[in-house]
Design a protein around this motif. Structure first.
Motif: not given
Length: 440
Positions: A209-230
């Motif tokens: 099982r691989l897991r990425a964790e980062n800050r949550p946020g609003h989908g409309s904003m710029i958000h470079p620290d995205n767990a899904v992307t990582e």
């Protein structure tokens, strides 16, 4: 009671006639793991043994997760017993995808259809057919045979073979050799040559099982620290990576014996070049030349406009005997520093030499039923309960003999749609198994 050696060699035995009935009955008992526990099938096996005077014991690792164990006495109690183990559970089947009801046990077009027809209720039925016929006719094998019809193989055996080894090792402690699934089946090279692949090795398992964790946020904003992307980047790197080729002892002997039998120009320095000769079996055999890691599941988020704090993936990793360190080291490099991993399931790779009296008995039994047959060892890409029983020092062989049509994509039927086995292959396998067990 007469010994097996004193009986005439079987040609068309009552066991071969009964095997189809046994298999259809067993398929009709839905044992889809994990939703349908094996207890009804374990009781069915016990009843079939009791009908011919063979006592058995049903053991449960958890409610409903049942295995049936029995012992058939041989003529020479000083010899170590042979273990025959087969699992009763199957993977689920979606009836809407099938030509027939996957749990009807239907006989159609000279095949037995249904979930478990090849994985591995066919071997369960062949074993029962032989043993029941012996009990009726007074045949006694040359050594004791321990029968284990077990639960939970399709989920790794923690409530099946692993549990039996951990809690009831005494039932198998004196066994030195075992036979079970995914071996002894034919690949037609030409009309006068068929290879029978006997499994002597299988890859280890690591479900991660691989897991990425980062800050949550609003989908409309710029958000470079995205767990899904990582996580997606890590999964892509793993999915696209190709591990180096390694020629294990089993694969080396497999290729060498095939070159000798066929005259094919197989180059051991380029084993992948030989895959073109193996038709539908090339996919599985190719996977036994290297470690593999395949992403299989993804999970993240709960709403379209919320960037989640966590994303997870599951990866099915398989490693060659002796190459587990390479697998884990490579996975750690591929996931990078921002993704963690944990092990869901890990189990060993196994390998045994293709030699000894037991191999000679397999070869003789196959040759007696198919003069064009040549047995060869092979490594399997998947896993079986051999992993568990090998912990007791038991040598394990995949020997569920089947003479298959040349055009049947047999490997695709494992966990596949329209799983089925030819009636003639079942009857052939029962005769071979009868011969083998009389002389092993």
């Amino acid at each position: 009671m007469t010994s097996a050696a004193e009986q005439s060699s079987p040609s068309n035995t009552p066991a071969a006639d009964e095997v189809v009935t046994l298999l259809t009955e067993l398929i009709r008992i839905n044992t889809s793991n994990p939703t349908h526990p094996e207890r009804p099938a374990a009781e069915w096996v016990a009843e079939k043994l009791d009908e011919v005077g063979i006592a058995s014991t049903i053991l449960e690792a958890a409610p409903g997760r049942a295995s049936t164990i029995a012992r058939v006495a041989g003529t020479d109690s000083s010899r170590p017993p042979l273990l025959i183990h087969g699992h009763l559970d199957v993977v689920p089947a979606d009836a809407s995808e099938w030509t027939v009801d996957p749990f009807a046990g239907e006989v159609k077009d000279d095949y037995v259809w249904g979930r478990g027809a090849v994985d591995m209720k066919d071997m369960d039925a062949m074993t029962l057919a032989v043993i029941r016929n012996w009990a009726r006719t007074g045949v006694q094998p040359p050594r004791d045979i321990v029968l284990a019809f077990v639960s939970d193989e399709e989920a790794g055996g923690q409530q099946g073979a692993h549990w039996l080894v951990d809690h009831h090792a005494d039932l198998f402690a004196d066994c030195t050799e075992a036979i079970s699934e995914v071996g002894g089946y034919s690949i037609t090279v030409r009309d006068d040559l068929r290879l029978y692949l006997i499994q002597t090795a299988e890859k280890g398992i690591a479900w991660l099982r691989l897991r990425a964790e980062n800050r949550p946020g609003h989908g409309s904003m710029i958000h470079p620290d995205n767990a899904v992307t990582e996580l997606a980047r890590a999964v892509t790197r793993i999915g696209e990576y190709q591990f180096p080729v390694h020629l294990t002892p089993t694969m080396r002997e497999f290729l060498t014996r095939i070159a000798d039998a066929t005259g094919l120009p197989i180059d051991l320095e380029n084993p992948e070049g030989a895959l073109k000769y193996f038709g539908n079996a090339a996919r599985m055999l190719g996977a036994t030349l290297r470690n593999t890691a395949n992403p299989t599941m993804l999970q993240a988020g709960y709403k379209a406009n919320v960037i989640p704090s966590r994303a997870e993936a599951t990866v099915d990793c398989r490693f060659l005997p002796g190459y587990s360190d390479e697998l884990f080291d490579t996975i750690d490099q591929l996931i990078g520093e921002h993704v963690s991993r944990e092990t869901i399931t890990e189990d060993i790779a196994v390998e045994t030499p293709f030699d000894g009296a037991i191999v000679d008995a397999m070869a003789a039994a196959l040759k007696a039923e198919d003069a064009a047959g040549v047995p060869v060892p092979y490594p399997m890409s998947g896993g079986t309960d051999a992993k568990s029983f090998s912990l007791l020092g038991i040598r394990n062989f995949g020997f569920s003999p089947l003479l298959l049509p040349p055009d049947l994509d047999f490997s695709a039927l494992f966990h596949g749609i329209d799983e089925r086995v030819p009636v003639s292959a079942l009857q052939f396998g029962t005769r071979v198994l009868d011969r083998f067990l009389r002389n092993c």
